[in-house]
Scaffold this motif. Structure first.
Motif, PDB file in Angstrom:
ATOM      1  N   PRO A  16     -11.576   3.536   3.931  1.00 16.98           N
ATOM      2  CA  PRO A  16     -11.037   4.704   3.406  1.00 16.98           C
ATOM      3  C   PRO A  16     -10.712   3.519   1.959  1.00 16.98           C
ATOM      4  O   PRO A  16     -10.673   2.260   2.767  1.00 16.98           O
ATOM      5  CB  PRO A  16      -9.098   3.835   4.043  1.00 16.98           C
ATOM      6  N   ASP A  17     -10.632   4.015   0.736  1.00 16.76           N
ATOM      7  CA  ASP A  17     -10.835   3.111  -0.328  1.00 16.76           C
ATOM      8  C   ASP A  17     -10.014   3.078  -1.400  1.00 16.76           C
ATOM      9  O   ASP A  17     -10.457   2.647  -2.620  1.00 16.76           O
ATOM     10  CB  ASP A  17     -12.679   3.181  -0.619  1.00 16.76           C
ATOM     11  N   ASN A  18      -9.022   3.816  -1.587  1.00 21.44           N
ATOM     12  CA  ASN A  18      -7.767   3.592  -1.464  1.00 21.44           C
ATOM     13  C   ASN A  18      -6.881   2.713  -1.767  1.00 21.44           C
ATOM     14  O   ASN A  18      -7.208   1.258  -0.784  1.00 21.44           O
ATOM     15  CB  ASN A  18      -6.154   4.984  -1.633  1.00 21.44           C
ATOM     16  N   SER A  19      -5.923   2.645  -2.773  1.00 20.37           N
ATOM     17  CA  SER A  19      -5.245   1.101  -3.019  1.00 20.37           C
ATOM     18  C   SER A  19      -4.665   0.630  -1.933  1.00 20.37           C
ATOM     19  O   SER A  19      -3.943  -0.901  -1.644  1.00 20.37           O
ATOM     20  CB  SER A  19      -4.464   1.101  -4.452  1.00 20.37           C
ATOM     21  N   ASN A  20      -3.636   1.600  -0.923  1.00 23.03           N
ATOM     22  CA  ASN A  20      -3.133   1.092   0.151  1.00 23.03           C
ATOM     23  C   ASN A  20      -3.704   0.545   0.996  1.00 23.03           C
ATOM     24  O   ASN A  20      -3.126   0.547   1.713  1.00 23.03           O
ATOM     25  CB  ASN A  20      -2.297   2.554   0.667  1.00 23.03           C
ATOM     26  N   ALA A  21      -4.613   0.924   1.613  1.00 17.43           N
ATOM     27  CA  ALA A  21      -5.672   0.717   2.792  1.00 17.43           C
ATOM     28  C   ALA A  21      -5.648  -1.130   3.080  1.00 17.43           C
ATOM     29  O   ALA A  21      -6.360  -1.949   1.633  1.00 17.43           O
ATOM     30  CB  ALA A  21      -6.711   1.053   2.985  1.00 17.43           C
ATOM     31  N   ALA A  22      -5.611  -1.487   3.492  1.00 16.99           N
ATOM     32  CA  ALA A  22      -5.492  -3.442   3.885  1.00 16.99           C
ATOM     33  C   ALA A  22      -6.424  -3.653   4.712  1.00 16.99           C
ATOM     34  O   ALA A  22      -5.412  -2.849   5.810  1.00 16.99           O
ATOM     35  CB  ALA A  22      -4.057  -3.297   3.112  1.00 16.99           C
ATOM     36  N   SER A  23      -6.578  -4.989   4.781  1.00 20.00           N
ATOM     37  CA  SER A  23      -6.330  -5.427   6.685  1.00 20.00           C
ATOM     38  C   SER A  23      -5.148  -5.379   7.253  1.00 20.00           C
ATOM     39  O   SER A  23      -4.165  -6.191   6.432  1.00 20.00           O
ATOM     40  CB  SER A  23      -7.443  -7.221   6.228  1.00 20.00           C
ATOM     41  N   VAL A  51       1.240  -9.863   8.193  1.00 18.25           N
ATOM     42  CA  VAL A  51       1.981 -11.242   8.986  1.00 18.25           C
ATOM     43  C   VAL A  51       2.002 -11.329   7.431  1.00 18.25           C
ATOM     44  O   VAL A  51       3.799 -11.766   7.866  1.00 18.25           O
ATOM     45  CB  VAL A  51       1.136 -12.238   9.118  1.00 18.25           C
ATOM     46  N   ALA A  52       2.378 -11.256   6.705  1.00 17.84           N
ATOM     47  CA  ALA A  52       3.592 -11.780   5.148  1.00 17.84           C
ATOM     48  C   ALA A  52       3.727 -10.708   4.499  1.00 17.84           C
ATOM     49  O   ALA A  52       4.543 -10.398   3.252  1.00 17.84           O
ATOM     50  CB  ALA A  52       2.719 -12.723   4.228  1.00 17.84           C
ATOM     51  N   GLN A  53       3.528  -9.752   5.039  1.00 17.40           N
ATOM     52  CA  GLN A  53       4.072  -8.055   4.261  1.00 17.40           C
ATOM     53  C   GLN A  53       3.605  -8.359   2.956  1.00 17.40           C
ATOM     54  O   GLN A  53       4.786  -7.289   2.138  1.00 17.40           O
ATOM     55  CB  GLN A  53       5.114  -7.869   4.796  1.00 17.40           C
ATOM     56  N   THR A  54       2.581  -8.261   2.631  1.00 19.64           N
ATOM     57  CA  THR A  54       1.728  -8.739   0.710  1.00 19.64           C
ATOM     58  C   THR A  54       1.270  -7.631   0.317  1.00 19.64           C
ATOM     59  O   THR A  54       0.799  -7.238  -0.505  1.00 19.64           O
ATOM     60  CB  THR A  54       1.217  -9.481   0.719  1.00 19.64           C
ATOM     61  N   HIS A  55       0.976  -6.472   1.714  1.00 21.83           N
ATOM     62  CA  HIS A  55       0.340  -5.137   1.006  1.00 21.83           C
ATOM     63  C   HIS A  55       0.921  -3.607   1.768  1.00 21.83           C
ATOM     64  O   HIS A  55       0.621  -2.954   2.547  1.00 21.83           O
ATOM     65  CB  HIS A  55      -1.235  -5.026   1.522  1.00 21.83           C
ATOM     66  N   PRO A  56       1.724  -3.312   1.681  1.00 20.08           N
ATOM     67  CA  PRO A  56       2.836  -2.705   2.055  1.00 20.08           C
ATOM     68  C   PRO A  56       2.202  -0.496   1.621  1.00 20.08           C
ATOM     69  O   PRO A  56       1.659  -1.568   0.287  1.00 20.08           O
ATOM     70  CB  PRO A  56       4.189  -2.618   1.954  1.00 20.08           C
ATOM     71  N   ARG A  76      10.736   5.537  -5.506  1.00 18.68           N
ATOM     72  CA  ARG A  76       9.138   5.404  -5.102  1.00 18.68           C
ATOM     73  C   ARG A  76      10.058   4.635  -3.881  1.00 18.68           C
ATOM     74  O   ARG A  76      11.111   4.993  -2.813  1.00 18.68           O
ATOM     75  CB  ARG A  76       9.227   4.179  -4.987  1.00 18.68           C
ATOM     76  N   ILE A  77       9.093   4.842  -2.368  1.00 15.70           N
ATOM     77  CA  ILE A  77       9.039   5.058  -1.459  1.00 15.70           C
ATOM     78  C   ILE A  77       8.461   3.492  -0.773  1.00 15.70           C
ATOM     79  O   ILE A  77       6.542   3.929  -1.055  1.00 15.70           O
ATOM     80  CB  ILE A  77       8.630   5.845  -0.614  1.00 15.70           C
ATOM     81  N   VAL A  78       8.612   2.767  -0.576  1.00 15.54           N
ATOM     82  CA  VAL A  78       7.870   1.136  -0.110  1.00 15.54           C
ATOM     83  C   VAL A  78       7.579   1.118   1.268  1.00 15.54           C
ATOM     84  O   VAL A  78       8.677   0.426   2.020  1.00 15.54           O
ATOM     85  CB  VAL A  78       7.692   0.639  -0.704  1.00 15.54           C
ATOM     86  N   ALA A  79       6.525   1.095   1.981  1.00 10.31           N
ATOM     87  CA  ALA A  79       6.718   1.393   3.265  1.00 10.31           C
ATOM     88  C   ALA A  79       6.943  -0.153   4.073  1.00 10.31           C
ATOM     89  O   ALA A  79       5.109  -1.233   4.138  1.00 10.31           O
ATOM     90  CB  ALA A  79       5.540   2.370   4.362  1.00 10.31           C
ATOM     91  N   GLY A  80       7.050  -1.154   3.637  1.00  9.80           N
ATOM     92  CA  GLY A  80       7.293  -2.096   3.880  1.00  9.80           C
ATOM     93  C   GLY A  80       8.376  -3.024   4.968  1.00  9.80           C
ATOM     94  O   GLY A  80       9.319  -2.023   5.036  1.00  9.80           O
ATOM     95  N   TRP A  91       9.811  -7.552  -6.314  1.00  8.15           N
ATOM     96  CA  TRP A  91       9.305  -9.208  -6.533  1.00  8.15           C
ATOM     97  C   TRP A  91       8.487  -9.789  -6.220  1.00  8.15           C
ATOM     98  O   TRP A  91       7.102 -10.689  -6.293  1.00  8.15           O
ATOM     99  CB  TRP A  91      10.322  -9.858  -7.245  1.00  8.15           C
ATOM    100  N   TRP A  92       8.536  -9.537  -4.761  1.00  9.91           N
ATOM    101  CA  TRP A  92       6.902  -9.561  -3.733  1.00  9.91           C
ATOM    102  C   TRP A  92       5.793  -9.244  -4.143  1.00  9.91           C
ATOM    103  O   TRP A  92       5.380  -7.751  -4.367  1.00  9.91           O
ATOM    104  CB  TRP A  92       7.309  -9.114  -2.178  1.00  9.91           C
ATOM    105  N   PRO A  93       4.897  -9.958  -3.988  1.00 12.12           N
ATOM    106  CA  PRO A  93       3.482 -10.216  -3.599  1.00 12.12           C
ATOM    107  C   PRO A  93       3.369  -8.567  -3.344  1.00 12.12           C
ATOM    108  O   PRO A  93       3.582  -8.784  -2.012  1.00 12.12           O
ATOM    109  CB  PRO A  93       2.445 -10.916  -3.039  1.00 12.12           C
ATOM    110  N   GLY A  94       2.466  -7.996  -3.860  1.00 15.20           N
ATOM    111  CA  GLY A  94       2.214  -6.360  -3.298  1.00 15.20           C
ATOM    112  C   GLY A  94       3.208  -4.935  -3.961  1.00 15.20           C
ATOM    113  O   GLY A  94       2.926  -3.500  -2.987  1.00 15.20           O
ATOM    114  N   TRP A  95       4.880  -5.140  -3.755  1.00 19.30           N
ATOM    115  CA  TRP A  95       6.367  -5.186  -3.436  1.00 19.30           C
ATOM    116  C   TRP A  95       5.693  -3.771  -4.743  1.00 19.30           C
ATOM    117  O   TRP A  95       6.258  -2.433  -4.788  1.00 19.30           O
ATOM    118  CB  TRP A  95       6.910  -5.484  -3.320  1.00 19.30           C
ATOM    119  N   SER A  96       5.744  -4.428  -5.780  1.00 20.66           N
ATOM    120  CA  SER A  96       5.761  -3.419  -7.452  1.00 20.66           C
ATOM    121  C   SER A  96       4.392  -2.995  -7.270  1.00 20.66           C
ATOM    122  O   SER A  96       3.210  -2.910  -7.359  1.00 20.66           O
ATOM    123  CB  SER A  96       5.463  -4.218  -8.326  1.00 20.66           C
TER     124      SER A  96
END
Length: 438
Positions: free
Chosen positions: A260-267, A272-277, A316-320, A433-438
């Motif tokens: 996957p190359d979309n912005s939602n995909a991440a390692s 651990v820090a929930q920085t890429h929901p 919005r719906i943020v899966a975090g 405000w948490w990184p990646g949530w906005s």
């Protein structure tokens, strides 16, 4: 082995509470969200023809379960989401009952079930027609059955029955997503140990019992995959066994080669820090003008709910994850790791459950999505329950109530961004405000 008084009532109460918590505005957004675009139509196809039209990427059980809601309510947002609500409620009930047994206190069980109910990942996936909440239900049921098998000792016959329940849950999970098979080594390991102990007590042949355990783990999940494919053989899309195997190899190749190359995909390290929901849905009212050089498709994705009478709104719906639940779970994992090294067999199962649902994604070269961690949350909460049960008596009474109170406050604050509630942009910025949530 019997649990503390009130265990059943606690589990039912937690399950009912979790169910009711998911119902408000279940039909919002009134459109297919993220992978609902695939699974809801696939579920409708299964009801109509017994097979998905198009190349399925996952086994059929989760889509059959989504289809039960469509069969009752029709092909509308409530219809394709209500089965997920039920699965999420059952997930919370399973955690509550298991935590009651492992801690010996119904109050700790109630708190554990409530923490899962208040988690953002569980809440979001329990309100959408995605497969992950069904996968989480079955993998958690497998972990729960292994915990109860360990606790049932020295009644090894009873322990064996719980172990078979764990194998059954593993098979059902595999029929939802192949990734449930990451639980297989843990289930097989517990079965190996129990079979050896039972043979030592009964005078049986040790290797036979262990071979049966390994065979059960190796055979039952594939049988479940075949079973959920049987309805297809009654419809016009029937295929030969060779054709079915060819299709499954194609599915395996699809997942192996998927990048996957979309912005939602991440390692999975970002969990651990929930920085890429995962941002499953976003609506702005009114539509903002596109920025210079922006993606020309952005306006189509940034749809509006059609009402701006109360001023600008963002939904919005943020899966975090719930930050309180996630932090408590990580602390519980630390306790489980230490206790497992000291020989605590329940802690071994709990730490193993977290490892089985998280470690494969950490080691996989394939990127993942943050909502895959919904299978990890219940295991972390069970580990936290084990940690609380090891505290002094006074702390065992105070900590669960404090944990639920803090998690509840976080849930109330973040509910709008977990449930597509239209809110002013200023409030939206405060909540994300948490990184990646906005």
């Amino acid at each position: 082995m019997s649990g503390p008084r009130g265990t059943r009532r606690v589990a039912v109460a937690v399950g009912v509470g979790a169910f009711l918590l998911r119902l408000p505005a279940l039909g919002r957004p009134a459109t297919l969200v993220f992978d609902e675009l695939f699974y809801a139509p696939d579920a409708a196809d299964l009801l109509r023809w017994g097979a998905e039209h198009g190349q399925p990427a996952h086994p059929a059980l989760g889509k059959w379960l989504i289809g039960t809601g469509i069969a009752v309510s029709g092909f509308d947002p409530v219809g394709w989401r209500i089965a997920s609500v039920v699965a999420g409620a059952l997930l919370c009930a399973v955690v509550a009952a298991t935590a009651s047994h492992l801690s010996g206190r119904a109050a700790i069980g109630a708190a554990a079930g409530a923490l899962v109910a208040l988690d953002g990942l569980v809440h979001v996936t329990s309100r959408l027609a995605l497969l992950d909440v069904f996968l989480a239900l079955f993998t958690t049921a497998s972990i729960a059955a292994l915990v109860l098998a360990v606790l049932a000792q020295p009644d090894l016959r009873r322990a064996q029955r719980w172990w078979w329940a764990a194998v059954g849950a593993l098979a059902l999970g595999t029929a939802v997503k192949w990734s449930a098979l990451t639980m297989a080594p843990l289930v097989a390991g517990v079965g190996w140990v129990l079979a050896g102990r039972l043979a030592a007590v009964t005078g049986g042949v040790r290797w036979r019992g262990r071979a049966r355990a390994l065979l059960a783990v190796a055979v039952l999940p594939p049988l479940a995959l075949v079973a959920v494919a049987l309805p297809r053989q009654l419809g016009p899309d029937r295929t030969t066994p060779a054709g079915y195997l060819t299709e499954q190899r194609a599915v395996a190749r699809f997942h192996r080669e998927l990048r996957p190359d979309n912005s939602n995909a991440a390692s999975a390290w970002t969990w651990v820090a929930q920085t890429h929901p995962v941002h499953l849905y976003r609506s702005r009212c009114p539509l903002a003008p596109p920025a210079p050089g922006a993606d020309p498709g952005a306006d189509r994705r940034r749809t509006t709910d059609g009402s701006c009478r109360d001023g600008p709104r963002v939904a919005r719906i943020v899966a975090g994850a719930n930050p309180v639940v996630w932090l408590l779970g990580l602390l519980g994992l630390g306790w489980a790791a230490v206790a497992a090294r000291r020989g605590d067999e329940v802690a071994v199962v709990l730490a193993g459950g977290v490892a089985a649902t998280w470690l494969p994604w950490l080691l996989s070269p394939r990127v993942s999505y943050a909502f895959y961690a919904v299978t990890v949350v219940p295991a972390l909460v069970l580990a936290a329950a084990g940690a609380v049960s090891a505290l002094p008596t006074r702390a065992r009474r105070v900590v669960p109530a404090l944990a639920v109170g803090l998690a509840g406050a976080a849930f109330v604050a973040l509910w709008p961004v977990w449930s597509a509630q239209p809110i002013p942009p200023t409030v939206d910025r405060w909540l994300t405000w948490w990184p990646g949530w906005s």
